[in-house]
Design a protein around this motif. Structure first.
Motif, mmCIF file in Angstrom:
data_model
loop_
_atom_site.group_PDB
_atom_site.id
_atom_site.type_symbol
_atom_site.label_atom_id
_atom_site.label_comp_id
_atom_site.label_asym_id
_atom_site.label_seq_id
_atom_site.Cartn_x
_atom_site.Cartn_y
_atom_site.Cartn_z
ATOM 1 N N ILE A 1 0.842 -1.206 0.000
ATOM 2 C CA ILE A 1 0.000 0.000 0.000
ATOM 3 C C ILE A 1 0.872 1.249 0.000
ATOM 4 O O ILE A 1 0.640 2.209 -0.755
ATOM 5 N N SER A 2 1.908 1.249 0.838
ATOM 6 C CA SER A 2 2.783 2.410 0.948
ATOM 7 C C SER A 2 3.523 2.691 -0.360
ATOM 8 O O SER A 2 3.727 3.839 -0.734
ATOM 9 N N THR A 3 3.898 1.626 -1.082
ATOM 10 C CA THR A 3 4.742 1.789 -2.272
ATOM 11 C C THR A 3 3.936 2.098 -3.530
ATOM 12 O O THR A 3 4.281 2.974 -4.311
ATOM 13 N N PHE A 4 2.829 1.378 -3.717
ATOM 14 C CA PHE A 4 2.151 1.424 -5.015
ATOM 15 C C PHE A 4 0.823 2.181 -5.015
ATOM 16 O O PHE A 4 0.201 2.318 -6.062
ATOM 17 N N SER A 5 0.358 2.661 -3.839
ATOM 18 C CA SER A 5 -0.963 3.305 -3.794
ATOM 19 C C SER A 5 -1.036 4.558 -4.649
ATOM 20 O O SER A 5 -2.028 4.778 -5.345
ATOM 21 N N LEU A 6 0.011 5.396 -4.618
ATOM 22 C CA LEU A 6 -0.015 6.650 -5.388
ATOM 23 C C LEU A 6 -0.086 6.363 -6.890
ATOM 24 O O LEU A 6 -0.808 7.035 -7.628
ATOM 25 N N ILE A 7 0.643 5.343 -7.331
ATOM 26 C CA ILE A 7 0.609 4.970 -8.750
ATOM 27 C C ILE A 7 -0.786 4.482 -9.131
ATOM 28 O O ILE A 7 -1.338 4.872 -10.167
ATOM 29 N N LEU A 8 -1.392 3.643 -8.263
ATOM 30 C CA LEU A 8 -2.731 3.119 -8.553
ATOM 31 C C LEU A 8 -3.777 4.239 -8.554
ATOM 32 O O LEU A 8 -4.661 4.272 -9.416
ATOM 33 N N ILE A 9 -3.662 5.166 -7.585
ATOM 34 C CA ILE A 9 -4.601 6.294 -7.522
ATOM 35 C C ILE A 9 -4.488 7.144 -8.792
ATOM 36 O O ILE A 9 -5.497 7.566 -9.368
ATOM 37 N N SER A 10 -3.248 7.395 -9.246
ATOM 38 C CA SER A 10 -3.041 8.186 -10.456
ATOM 39 C C SER A 10 -3.635 7.488 -11.689
ATOM 40 O O SER A 10 -4.282 8.130 -12.528
ATOM 41 N N LEU A 11 -3.453 6.158 -11.773
ATOM 42 C CA LEU A 11 -4.002 5.400 -12.910
ATOM 43 C C LEU A 11 -5.522 5.459 -12.927
ATOM 44 O O LEU A 11 -6.157 5.683 -13.966
ATOM 45 N N ILE A 12 -6.129 5.276 -11.726
ATOM 46 C CA ILE A 12 -7.602 5.311 -11.628
ATOM 47 C C ILE A 12 -8.121 6.692 -11.997
ATOM 48 O O ILE A 12 -9.128 6.843 -12.699
ATOM 49 N N TYR A 13 -7.386 7.740 -11.551
ATOM 50 C CA TYR A 13 -7.809 9.124 -11.858
ATOM 51 C C TYR A 13 -7.787 9.389 -13.366
ATOM 52 O O TYR A 13 -8.705 9.977 -13.932
ATOM 53 N N PHE A 14 -6.708 8.910 -14.023
ATOM 54 C CA PHE A 14 -6.606 9.171 -15.462
ATOM 55 C C PHE A 14 -7.580 8.314 -16.279
ATOM 56 O O PHE A 14 -8.054 8.737 -17.328
ATOM 57 N N ILE A 15 -7.916 7.123 -15.778
ATOM 58 C CA ILE A 15 -8.846 6.248 -16.502
ATOM 59 C C ILE A 15 -10.270 6.793 -16.419
ATOM 60 O O ILE A 15 -11.008 6.859 -17.423
ATOM 61 N N PHE A 16 -10.664 7.227 -15.217
ATOM 62 C CA PHE A 16 -12.057 7.654 -15.022
ATOM 63 C C PHE A 16 -12.204 9.165 -15.114
ATOM 64 O O PHE A 16 -13.285 9.679 -15.028
#
Length: 340
Positions: A325-340
């Motif tokens: 969660i600490s390492t990859f959450s920001l990347i996942l949040i950014s991907l979700i933001y750009f997709i939706f």
């Protein structure tokens, strides 16, 4: 701590004291909640050794002084000369701010914080760094914003960064890191309640992830970190990714709340404050990176076998989950933001 029924009772009273402060509709009720919180944390601190007894005494004296000053300010407001906080805004704000900042351990009232942290167990350190800050910070958010708080923000970020440079104790390192983060939280508080709650939630999660590892492996000093984890590269990466995330290095999740605060300061044209805070955070990152560089690059010896039992352990799985969660959450949040 949780093997003792009396300590479980005091832990619940601790939470109730904070809830009373947060939900109170009068300053006197908030003060009562702070006192309940203080008196229930003292028994939790004592572990029947000299260091914890000294730490609990220092904590009690400091918090008692802060409570007395807060009660003095409340009585001043309730007197006929000062019926409301608006009549003498600057004077009453200054007294209340000072007492609440002393309770939370912000600079220049931070003198007690590292010394108390040094004498506590890791679970008590976690409570002092996270839960014990909720009530004072919520009360600070109720008060009208004043220029005095800018001085506190700058001093907290500077003291928190420079104070951790020459520390060998992990608990003192976490204490100065907490002082630095407190300056960022006070800045986030200026934006909105949701911004500083996001920052506080992220900070609490990252502190919990780190302290969970420190407590599990009984690490208290930096040299213990260098000599640990020879048999598992994964654990070494988990620990230092969490450290860098707490320091606010992108692309880890610890960078997200700092990103929000930097954006807020730029929108409000507070470039000088933003520059000071960012430079001081880079100093904090420097001593985290110094830790990580030494452990990764210099001390690289390892065993030829792998501890299989450790891989199947529940604690090990928790560490992996928190680190993911600490390492990859920001990347996942950014991907979700750009997709939706």
């Amino acid at each position: 701590m949780f093997n003792n029924t009396a300590k479980i009772m005091f832990f619940f009273i601790l939470m109730v004291g904070t809830m009373i402060t947060v939900s109170s509709n009068s300053w006197l009720g908030a003060w009562m909640g702070l006192e309940i919180n203080l008196l229930s944390f003292i028994p939790l601190m004592s572990d029947n050794n000299l260091m914890s007894t000294e730490a609990s005494l220092k904590y009690f004296l400091t918090q008692a002084i802060a409570s007395a000053v807060l009660l003095f300010a409340i009585i001043l407001m309730y007197m006929n000369n000062f019926p409301t906080i608006q009549n003498n805004l600057m004077f009453s704000n200054l007294i209340i701010y000072s007492s609440l900042l002393l309770k939370s351990g912000a600079a220049p009232f931070h003198f007690w914080f590292p010394n108390v942290m040094e004498g506590l167990s890791w679970m008590n350190v976690l409570i002092l760094m996270t839960w014990q800050k909720i009530a004072p910070l919520v009360l600070i958010s109720y008060i009208n914003w004043s220029n005095f708080i800018y001085l506190v923000i700058i001093l907290s970020t500077v003291m928190g960064s420079l104070g951790g440079l020459n520390q060998t104790s992990l608990r003192k390192l976490m204490a100065f890191s907490s002082i630095n983060h407190l300056g960022w939280m006070l800045t986030a508080m200026r934006a909105s309640e949701s911004t500083w709650l996001i920052y506080f939630s992220m900070y609490s999660f990252l502190s919990f992830s780190l302290i969970f590892m420190f407590n599990n492996f009984k690490m208290y000093y930096i040299n213990q970190v260098f000599n640990s984890f020879f048999n598992s590269k994964i654990l070494k990466f988990c620990l230092f990714f969490n450290l860098l995330s707490l320091g606010g290095l992108p692309p880890f999740i610890g960078f997200l709340p700092k990103w929000l605060v930097i954006q807020l300061l730029i929108v409000n044209n507070q470039y000088i404050l933003m520059t000071i805070m960012t430079v001081m955070t880079l100093i904090t990152l420097f001593f985290y990176l110094r830790l990580c560089f030494a452990a990764f690059m210099l001390n690289y010896s390892e065993n030829n076998w792998i501890n299989i039992m450790q891989m199947n352990n529940f604690s090990f799985k928790c560490m992996l989950f928190f680190s993911f969660i600490s390492t990859f959450s920001l990347i996942l949040i950014s991907l979700i933001y750009f997709i939706f």
